[in-house]
Scaffold this motif. Sequence first.
Motif, PDB file in Angstrom:
ATOM      1  N   THR A  30      49.948  45.775  50.054  1.00 32.65           N
ATOM      2  CA  THR A  30      50.867  45.249  49.053  1.00 32.65           C
ATOM      3  C   THR A  30      52.269  45.768  49.360  1.00 32.65           C
ATOM      4  OG1 THR A  30      50.549  47.119  47.566  1.00 32.65           O
ATOM      5  CG2 THR A  30      49.126  45.199  47.226  1.00 32.65           C
ATOM      6  N   PRO A  53      50.154  44.338  38.044  1.00 32.93           N
ATOM      7  CA  PRO A  53      49.707  42.942  38.187  1.00 32.93           C
ATOM      8  C   PRO A  53      50.583  42.085  39.110  1.00 32.93           C
ATOM      9  CG  PRO A  53      49.413  43.650  35.929  1.00 32.93           C
ATOM     10  CD  PRO A  53      50.187  44.738  36.633  1.00 32.93           C
ATOM     11  N   PRO A  54      51.923  42.131  39.003  1.00 29.45           N
ATOM     12  CA  PRO A  54      52.723  41.346  39.951  1.00 29.45           C
ATOM     13  C   PRO A  54      52.572  41.791  41.407  1.00 29.45           C
ATOM     14  CG  PRO A  54      54.075  42.005  38.073  1.00 29.45           C
ATOM     15  CD  PRO A  54      52.760  42.723  37.949  1.00 29.45           C
ATOM     16  N   LEU A  56      49.870  42.732  42.784  1.00 28.87           N
ATOM     17  CA  LEU A  56      48.582  42.248  43.286  1.00 28.87           C
ATOM     18  C   LEU A  56      48.498  40.725  43.355  1.00 28.87           C
ATOM     19  CD1 LEU A  56      46.170  44.716  41.463  1.00 28.87           C
ATOM     20  CD2 LEU A  56      46.971  44.809  43.835  1.00 28.87           C
ATOM     21  N   GLU A  57      49.560  40.026  42.982  1.00 30.98           N
ATOM     22  CA  GLU A  57      49.523  38.558  42.980  1.00 30.98           C
ATOM     23  C   GLU A  57      49.247  37.964  44.356  1.00 30.98           C
ATOM     24  OE1 GLU A  57      53.104  37.163  41.159  1.00 30.98           O
ATOM     25  OE2 GLU A  57      52.339  37.541  39.140  1.00 30.98           O
ATOM     26  N   ASP A  58      49.703  38.621  45.429  1.00 30.62           N
ATOM     27  CA  ASP A  58      49.493  38.094  46.774  1.00 30.62           C
ATOM     28  C   ASP A  58      48.108  38.417  47.345  1.00 30.62           C
ATOM     29  OD1 ASP A  58      51.997  36.953  46.800  1.00 30.62           O
ATOM     30  OD2 ASP A  58      52.947  38.675  47.774  1.00 30.62           O
ATOM     31  N   ASN A  60      44.250  37.913  47.445  1.00 31.67           N
ATOM     32  CA  ASN A  60      43.422  36.778  47.008  1.00 31.67           C
ATOM     33  C   ASN A  60      42.458  37.195  45.898  1.00 31.67           C
ATOM     34  OD1 ASN A  60      40.716  37.397  48.032  1.00 31.67           O
ATOM     35  ND2 ASN A  60      41.590  37.123  50.060  1.00 31.67           N
ATOM     36  N   LEU A  61      42.086  36.218  45.085  1.00 31.36           N
ATOM     37  CA  LEU A  61      41.297  36.465  43.885  1.00 31.36           C
ATOM     38  C   LEU A  61      39.963  37.141  44.190  1.00 31.36           C
ATOM     39  CD1 LEU A  61      41.039  36.198  40.855  1.00 31.36           C
ATOM     40  CD2 LEU A  61      40.126  33.898  41.188  1.00 31.36           C
ATOM     41  N   ARG A  64      40.536  40.778  44.755  1.00 33.68           N
ATOM     42  CA  ARG A  64      40.861  41.475  43.501  1.00 33.68           C
ATOM     43  C   ARG A  64      39.627  41.693  42.642  1.00 33.68           C
ATOM     44  NH1 ARG A  64      45.371  38.404  40.638  1.00 33.68           N
ATOM     45  NH2 ARG A  64      45.053  36.800  42.183  1.00 33.68           N
TER      46      ARG A  64
END
Length: 83
Positions: A30, A53-54, A56-58, A60-61, A64
């Motif tokens: 990150t 949270p922002p 970790l946005e990049d 992938n789900l 996460r």
Amino acid sequence: MGNPRAIRESHVQHQSGVNIWMCVVGRQLTEPFELLERLNGDTYSNFIRRNLPPLLEDVNLEARINMWFQNGGAPCHYGVQVR
């Protein structure tokens, strides 16, 4: 000429530090995040709720969903509001 082995104590050192948070998920890193405030349970808890949270946005789900969050053992990681 002075003594070349003379020692003069000096107390000019000051405590300083920089706190950088970064995450490794699989082969992905990150963006580093500098925590500007002195870390304690409140400031670290605020970071987790507002800034993490922002960051970790990049990621992938699927990564996460399956990732583990591990703290390094600093006192701020054990604050009641963090746990």
